[in-house]
Write a protein that holds these residues in place. Structure first.
Motif, mmCIF file in Angstrom:
data_model
loop_
_atom_site.group_PDB
_atom_site.id
_atom_site.type_symbol
_atom_site.label_atom_id
_atom_site.label_comp_id
_atom_site.label_asym_id
_atom_site.label_seq_id
_atom_site.Cartn_x
_atom_site.Cartn_y
_atom_site.Cartn_z
ATOM 1 N N VAL A 143 0.841 -1.204 0.000
ATOM 2 C CA VAL A 143 0.000 0.000 0.000
ATOM 3 C C VAL A 143 0.874 1.252 0.000
ATOM 4 O O VAL A 143 0.633 2.210 -0.751
ATOM 5 N N PRO A 149 -4.413 -0.494 -3.458
ATOM 6 C CA PRO A 149 -5.184 0.653 -2.967
ATOM 7 C C PRO A 149 -5.324 0.596 -1.449
ATOM 8 O O PRO A 149 -5.362 -0.470 -0.856
ATOM 9 N N GLU A 150 -5.409 1.772 -0.826
ATOM 10 C CA GLU A 150 -5.477 1.836 0.634
ATOM 11 C C GLU A 150 -6.885 1.584 1.161
ATOM 12 O O GLU A 150 -7.048 0.981 2.225
ATOM 13 N N ASN A 151 -7.899 1.995 0.412
ATOM 14 C CA ASN A 151 -9.262 1.981 0.948
ATOM 15 C C ASN A 151 -10.230 1.101 0.165
ATOM 16 O O ASN A 151 -11.443 1.289 0.249
ATOM 17 N N SER A 152 -9.701 0.168 -0.586
ATOM 18 C CA SER A 152 -10.559 -0.774 -1.305
ATOM 19 C C SER A 152 -9.889 -2.138 -1.347
ATOM 20 O O SER A 152 -8.663 -2.236 -1.205
#
Length: 248
Positions: A143, A149-152
């Motif tokens: 990440v 991806p950080e949020n998915s």
């Protein structure tokens, strides 16, 4: 095959994590801050002595290469490193397991039989927690480098989460054994023992397996396996499982 600089750096990072040790004393309270030792899951001075030659035994070792898939191969391992795990400190190792480390072995003693299985649970919990720590660290590094991806969701993130769940379920299983040990309830486990006559002692093991296709309550069926060479021509195979799971 040529490799980019980023691929080589990723592989070097993987090797570093693969060789890193997970150091945590997993005694029941989880409050111990002493440094874990290389504890033997198979007793060194008596049992491994029957297998060792020139200070080594044969065991499975991982082999990594940037050009080939990871491999597991048989190779020589120093007897002082064989069957070890860094999941308990010397104080608690002695406090909990001295009866099977220092006493004559008795396969009619419920406490000793329990302790053989209990040690396998310690080793398995350490292995699952170590794998979780390494995968989570690798995922967070991906990440940070912008590879995930950080949020998915991503494959690496899902693998790390799945491994975390395995560690949690294994931890909950060990809690059952912690409680039984604290209460001296050694009949909590049932055991099936096979005494083998062999030409030469050649195998030792200490492991906890899950039978994933058999659901038991909110977990799966688990079986402890200890293979113990007790003499040059005699080996004990010990299967252990929760008394409540005997019907399975």
């Amino acid at each position: 095959m040529e490799h980019s600089q980023s691929q080589m750096e990723a592989f070097a990072s993987f090797l570093k994590k693969a060789k890193a040790q997970y150091l945590r004393c997993l005694e029941p309270s989880l409050k111990c801050t002493r440094r874990p030792i290389r504890a033997h899951s198979v007793q060194n001075s008596r049992l491994l002595d029957l297998l060792a030659k020139n200070g080594h035994v044969i065991g499975l070792t991982p082999s990594f290469s940037p050009n080939k898939a990871p491999r597991i191969e048989f190779g020589l391992i120093g007897r002082n490193q064989a069957t070890t795990f860094t999941g308990i400190c010397s104080h608690h190792d002695n406090l909990i397991f001295s009866k099977i480390e220092k006493n004559d072995l008795s396969f009619t003693d419920p406490e000793q039989l329990f302790l053989f299985a209990y040690r396998a649970a310690y080793r398995e919990l350490h292995a699952t927690m170590a794998a979780t720590a390494k995968l989570q660290s690798s995922y967070l590094e991906r990440v940070e480098q912008g590879l995930d991806p950080e949020n998915s969701p991503s494959v690496a993130g899902l693998v790390a989460t799945e491994r975390m769940m395995i560690a949690w379920i294994t931890f909950k299983y060990k809690l059952l054994l912690d409680e039984a040990h604290a209460e001296n309830n050694f009949e909590f486990l049932n055991h099936s023992l096979i005494m083998l006559d062999v030409d030469q002692a050649c195998l030792a093991a200490c492991a906890l397996f899950s039978v994933d296709r058999i659901q038991v309550r909110d977990d799966v069926l688990r079986i402890h396996l200890n293979i113990l060479p007790i003499a040059k021509t005699k080996t004990v195979v010990l299967f252990s499982y929760l008394r409540s799971d005997t019907s399975y």
